[in-house]
Design a protein around this motif. Structure first.
Motif, PDB file in Angstrom:
ATOM      1  N   LYS A  67       0.822  -1.219   0.000  1.00  0.00           N
ATOM      2  CA  LYS A  67       0.000   0.000   0.000  1.00  0.00           C
ATOM      3  C   LYS A  67       0.854   1.267   0.000  1.00  0.00           C
ATOM      4  O   LYS A  67       0.384   2.340  -0.379  1.00  0.00           O
ATOM      5  CB  LYS A  67      -0.956  -0.007   1.191  1.00  0.00           C
ATOM      6  N   ASP A  70       3.646   2.749  -5.387  1.00  0.00           N
ATOM      7  CA  ASP A  70       2.816   2.962  -6.581  1.00  0.00           C
ATOM      8  C   ASP A  70       2.882   1.762  -7.510  1.00  0.00           C
ATOM      9  O   ASP A  70       1.886   1.344  -8.084  1.00  0.00           O
ATOM     10  CB  ASP A  70       3.294   4.216  -7.338  1.00  0.00           C
ATOM     11  N   LEU A  87      -3.989  -6.315  -3.695  1.00  0.00           N
ATOM     12  CA  LEU A  87      -3.451  -4.997  -4.049  1.00  0.00           C
ATOM     13  C   LEU A  87      -3.836  -4.621  -5.482  1.00  0.00           C
ATOM     14  O   LEU A  87      -4.185  -3.467  -5.763  1.00  0.00           O
ATOM     15  CB  LEU A  87      -1.931  -4.983  -3.868  1.00  0.00           C
ATOM     16  N   GLU A  88      -3.795  -5.606  -6.380  1.00  0.00           N
ATOM     17  CA  GLU A  88      -4.201  -5.343  -7.777  1.00  0.00           C
ATOM     18  C   GLU A  88      -5.678  -4.958  -7.842  1.00  0.00           C
ATOM     19  O   GLU A  88      -6.054  -4.030  -8.576  1.00  0.00           O
ATOM     20  CB  GLU A  88      -3.939  -6.583  -8.644  1.00  0.00           C
ATOM     21  N   LYS A  92      -3.486  -1.094  -7.317  1.00  0.00           N
ATOM     22  CA  LYS A  92      -2.025  -1.047  -7.353  1.00  0.00           C
ATOM     23  C   LYS A  92      -1.513  -1.799  -8.579  1.00  0.00           C
ATOM     24  O   LYS A  92      -2.087  -2.802  -9.004  1.00  0.00           O
ATOM     25  CB  LYS A  92      -1.424  -1.682  -6.095  1.00  0.00           C
TER      26      LYS A  92
END
Length: 379
Positions: A67, A70, A87-88, A92
């Motif tokens: 998190k 970038d 995260l994807e 992200k």
């Protein structure tokens, strides 16, 4: 307005030598780098803008680390995939994509991918237990590989007869026909999000038989151009089929009759590309950064003959690392030394590499042999 590369934070899972060399290149782009590694003395610790000591296989640790970045990349495949998938989902960017890492984490799934996509590879069979190996139907000898967590020759063994099966891995494994190959070669291919692809020239590898690790890497290859072009096409076909963003190392066997068979994949900078730092117009590390930031890919041509020698910890040495013979090899022209910042050595641990660049291929190989016999990592 889109952010410039220097405004973005790059998260790297793994803080070993590959991450270290990636950061050394990232500094040229003024990138902010964040590293997660379980080792408090990881080689990346003092180079990264932010270093966190923690498990790269724990969901919460990887998720919370990711998190902060970038773009997230890896320097080792053994990472928590579920955290990267989450995260994807939250927007992200993860390169290589989590689905690619998941596929490559399992050698059995990798081989099935080759079969489904008509990628040439050795005949194989999947087994779940040691008992299954007795009934595999393969003629001796053959190669047995653990499907997960094997690396640098670990998790691989040769099965020569029934007696060997008693000492085989009792875990999900891949059984592979033993290939009587002439040479192991590798092609590194890079693909950005636009679908632009470039390959580095094919390299030849020579292995340390005892450690099953690459000892020498020679670039460029002297195989016929037609074979090299076939190898590069195989690598590009795999990258396109995976729809990967980033760098992909494709290791292959050249058989005695000139066939090419894919052995394994690595979706990250790889030992077979270290020579590119000095030997090619663009290094594998710069190319990986270009790919994951969706920038134009660089010129992969070889500048000169290059031979890379892995510096492995000497047998019977376990402790604080000392480098014997360093001054002697530094007196040789065209020698570039890369020490990985690992405080402790142990037998066959990768402690660094040396690249020799020379206009004369035989001269480069001669220097490499001298370095191998002169530079020792001891304790």
């Amino acid at each position: 307005m889109a952010k410039q590369i220097s405004d973005l934070k790059l998260g790297i899972l793994g803080g070993g030598q590959l991450g270290r060399m990636l950061i050394q290149e990232a500094i040229n782009y003024n990138l902010t780098t964040l590293v997660l590694d379980p080792d408090t003395d990881a080689p990346c610790k003092h180079l990264a803008n932010y270093f966190e000591c923690g498990s790269i296989t724990d969901f919460d640790t990887v998720y919370n680390f990711g998190k902060k970045a970038d773009i997230i990349t890896i320097e080792i495949e053994k990472v928590n995939i579920e955290a990267l998938e989450q995260l994807e989902k939250e927007g992200k960017q993860v390169f290589p994509q989590s689905r690619v890492i998941r596929l490559i984490q399992d050698k059995g799934v990798q081989k099935q991918f080759f079969k489904e996509n008509n990628i040439p590879t050795a005949p194989f069979k999947l087994v779940n237990t040691r008992e299954d190996i007795f009934n595999c139907g393969f003629a001796f000898p053959y190669i047995l590989k653990q499907r997960k967590d094997g690396y640098d020759g670990k998790g691989v063994m040769k099965i020569s007869d029934v007696a060997d099966i008693d000492h085989a891995f009792d875990a999900p494994c891949l059984i592979e026909e033993l290939i009587d190959f002439e040479k192991e070669v590798a092609v590194i291919v890079t693909r950005n999000s636009k679908g632009e692809m470039k390959t580095f020239p094919m390299v030849e590898m020579e292995f340390n038989a005892e450690a099953n690790l690459v000892e020498f890497l020679i670039s460029p290859s002297t195989y016929p151009a037609s074979l090299q072009q076939r190898a590069e096409k195989i690598a590009m076909d795999i990258a396109a089929s995976l729809n990967i963003t980033g760098i992909l190392a494709v290791e292959m066997f050249v058989t005695k009759n000139g066939e090419l068979l894919v052995n394994e994949l690595a979706p990250r900078p790889h030992n077979s590309g270290h020579h590119s730092i000095e030997g090619n117009y663009v290094s594998q590390f710069a190319q990986h950064l270009r790919a994951i930031f969706n920038l134009p890919l660089g010129d992969t041509r070889a500048i000169n003959n290059a031979v890379m020698i892995n510096l492995l910890g000497e047998k019977n040495h376990d402790g604080v690392a000392k480098y014997q013979g360093l001054e002697k090899i530094m007196a040789i022209d065209g020698v570039y030394i890369h020490l990985y910042g690992k405080k402790y050595t142990k037998p066959f641990r990768k402690m660094g590499h040396v690249t020799v660049v020379d206009q004369n291929r035989d001269g480069a190989i001669e220097k490499a042999n001298y370095i191998k016999n002169t530079l020792k990592v001891i304790s």
